[in-house]
Enzyme design. Structure first.
Site, PDB file in Angstrom:
ATOM      1  N   LYS A 122       9.103  -2.210  -6.341  1.00 26.57           N
ATOM      2  CA  LYS A 122       8.312  -2.955  -7.323  1.00 26.57           C
ATOM      3  C   LYS A 122       7.693  -1.979  -8.320  1.00 26.57           C
ATOM      4  CE  LYS A 122       4.524  -6.401  -7.295  1.00 26.57           C
ATOM      5  NZ  LYS A 122       3.625  -7.172  -6.400  1.00 26.57           N
ATOM      6  N   SER A 170       3.816 -12.143  -7.087  1.00 24.27           N
ATOM      7  CA  SER A 170       4.118 -11.279  -8.207  1.00 24.27           C
ATOM      8  C   SER A 170       5.343 -10.393  -8.011  1.00 24.27           C
ATOM      9  CB  SER A 170       2.907 -10.387  -8.489  1.00 24.27           C
ATOM     10  OG  SER A 170       2.645  -9.538  -7.386  1.00 24.27           O
ATOM     11  N   SER A 180       2.096 -12.180  -2.597  1.00 22.12           N
ATOM     12  CA  SER A 180       3.117 -11.732  -3.543  1.00 22.12           C
ATOM     13  C   SER A 180       4.425 -11.231  -2.968  1.00 22.12           C
ATOM     14  CB  SER A 180       2.543 -10.649  -4.450  1.00 22.12           C
ATOM     15  OG  SER A 180       1.834 -11.269  -5.474  1.00 22.12           O
TER      16      SER A 180
HETATM   17  N1  GLN Z   1      -0.730 -15.180  -6.661  1.00 25.85           N
HETATM   18  C1  GLN Z   1      -1.756 -14.337  -6.179  1.00 25.85           C
HETATM   19  C2  GLN Z   1      -2.544 -13.762  -7.342  1.00 25.85           C
HETATM   20  O1  GLN Z   1      -2.205 -14.056  -8.427  1.00 25.85           O
HETATM   21  C3  GLN Z   1      -1.199 -13.266  -5.323  1.00 25.85           C
HETATM   22  C4  GLN Z   1      -0.834 -12.031  -6.032  1.00 25.85           C
HETATM   23  C5  GLN Z   1      -0.454 -10.894  -5.141  1.00 25.85           C
HETATM   24  O2  GLN Z   1      -0.323 -11.057  -3.924  1.00 25.85           O
HETATM   25  N2  GLN Z   1      -0.325  -9.724  -5.730  1.00 25.85           N
HETATM   26  O3  GLN Z   1      -3.471 -13.044  -7.189  1.00 25.85           O
END
Ligand code: GLN
Length: 475
Positions: A76, A151, A175
């Protein structure tokens, strides 16, 4: 060349000289090119991957290759890799080159994995659809009009579309698990503190955790074994010994006690087909002799607000370092100190990141700290103790990973709260710091992948992976 489905299969093909590693790298590079429309990769490290293949092939020939020789992996774009660009999907870090490698990258390379490129993600890992990336959304390979989830959207789609064998993502509130569910692959978020965060671009430090996305449990187990464990560069990493997760998979599972949250099934946003598939999975477990019982978790409505108050507060502090001076983008209109900050940050950050910095600053501000931040900390501790209480009585908690399948690109962008609610089933494990895994649960009637999630006891990765392996065989 046919696509390989696991590290073990690749390694046996390499051992028996059925394939050469450089051919495998070529195969993935070709697939990446053919699937460029998915927008999974921000950058592909083609030439160095081919060079690494030559070096590792020689090691295989003489018999001193590492345990990940043959693995072609993507990372990532918030995981630092020495002398490689890393941008966290943000304009503010566009073209920024990392001066060091994260611990996870060091450990992958030490075992001869080949890192083939960096993967698209929501800006600073903030999002659930990969639509906040400066580099554009990632498309779901099952249906290109749908989001990948986020994400770690690029990480999930790269595995789904076979662009590399496995990927690393990060999971702050879902994410890794949520995009894995949207893409029909396996996503593991280990216990907070199991894997070093050194060299991971911070979003919310008391939640952030590296996770793996793979086609199967064996590959997750092996990867975890290699990247987990004590690290002098991150004092939040546990010194508990790392178990032999891969070997442990052969063990008997025995009959388990599994809890599901009664409130999760009455949740208004739950898609009927997900509910049906979930109930069917529970029934399968019961048929196999496991005890599956509803428990009441009256905090379900509070997990999303608590998570967002705390993560935004932490993000507002973590992202203060992007000031146009130390890192990345500096506005060409900057003329003095104050407008260097203002203009660089205004130009460099996207809408969602700005929203979170402002809300996070607000909840930490003198007049509101007690009402929001301090209160949310208290609620977090209630959620954590209730989760631990359930897990002291049961082996696992079972939940759908997401309330809906992958939604269409663009549809959830008007109201941020609608998107935040998509995290309802993933943030509990993050608030509690316990390990959780999303497993494929078939497809819905239109062919979209669905995911089912298991939460385990703190540092109970071995049991979680072992049961997941068995569970995937029976559902
Ligand atoms: N959707 C969650 C957020 O926007 C999780 C994001 C993540 O785990 N990095 O914070």
């Amino acid at each position: 060349m046919e696509a390989f489905s696991s590290i073990a299969k690749i390694q046996s093909a390499l051992q028996s000289n059925q394939i050469k590693l450089v051919e495998l790298v070529d195969f993935y590079l070709k697939r990446i090119k053919e699937h460029q429309n998915l927008n999974a990769f921000i950058e592909v490290f083609s030439e160095e991957a081919i060079r690494a293949a030559d070096v590792i092939q020689q090691k295989i020939t003489v018999g001193n290759a590492g345990r990940l020789a043959g693995l072609v992996i993507g990372i990532k774009d918030n995981i630092c890799y020495l002398d490689h660009k890393v941008s966290a999907g943000s304009k503010i870090l566009d073209n920024y080159t990392s001066p060091y490698s994260s611990t996870v990258v060091e450990r992958l390379l030490a075992e001869d994995a080949i890192i083939i490129g960096r993967l698209n993600c929501d800006e600073f890992a903030m999002g659930a659809s990969n639509e906040s990336s400066y580099y554009g959304p990632v498309k779901n390979h099952a249906d290109n009009t749908r989001v990948s989830g986020g994400s770690s959207g690029g990480s999930a789609v790269a595995v789904q579309a076979g662009l590399c064998l496995a990927t690393l993502g990060t999971d702050t509130g879902g994410s890794v698990r949520q995009p894995a569910a949207f893409c029909g692959v396996v996503g593991l978020k280990p216990t907070y503190g199991r894997i070093s965060r050194y060299g991971i671009i911070a979003y919310a430090s008391s939640f952030d955790q590296v996770g793996t996305i793979t086609n199967n449990i064996e590959d997750s187990a092996l990867l975890l074994e290699i990247i987990a464990g004590k690290d002098d560069y991150d004092s939040t990493v546990s010194s508990l010994p790392v178990q032999n997760y891969l070997k442990g998979l052969k063990a008997e599972t025995g009959k388990k006690r599994i809890a599901f949250l009664a409130e999760s099934l009455s949740s208004s946003g739950l898609d009927p087909e997900i509910k049906e598939a979930f109930l069917k999975s529970i029934k399968r477990l019961e048929e196999e002799g496991h005890v599956v019982e509803p428990v009441s978790f009256k905090y379900l409505d509070y997990v999303v607000p608590t998570y967002y108050i705390l993560t935004m507060a932490e993000a507002s502090s973590n992202l203060a370092r992007y000031d146009g001076i130390h890192y990345g983008h500096r506005s060409t209109l900057a003329t003095n100190l104050e407008n260097t900050y203002k203009k660089s940050r205004s130009e460099g950050f996207g809408v969602e990141v700005k929203r979170r910095i402002m809300l996070g600053t607000f909840v930490l501000s003198a007049g509101y700290y007690d009402a929001y931040y301090a209160k949310a900390q208290k609620v977090r501790s209630l959620i954590r103790s209730k989760t631990e209480e359930i897990l002291s009585d049961y082996d696992f908690i079972i939940l759908p990973t997401t309330p809906t399948p992958a939604f269409e690109v663009g549809v959830k962008n008007d109201d941020p709260v609608v998107k935040y609610l998509a995290d309802i089933f993933t943030v509990q494990a993050s608030l509690a710091g316990v390990p959780a895994i999303s497993l494929p649960m078939g497809n819905n009637s239109t062919g979209l992948p669905l995911g089912i999630q298991l939460l385990g006891k703190r540092f109970g990765e071995s049991e979680l992976l072992n049961f997941s392996q068995y569970f995937m065989e029976i559902i």
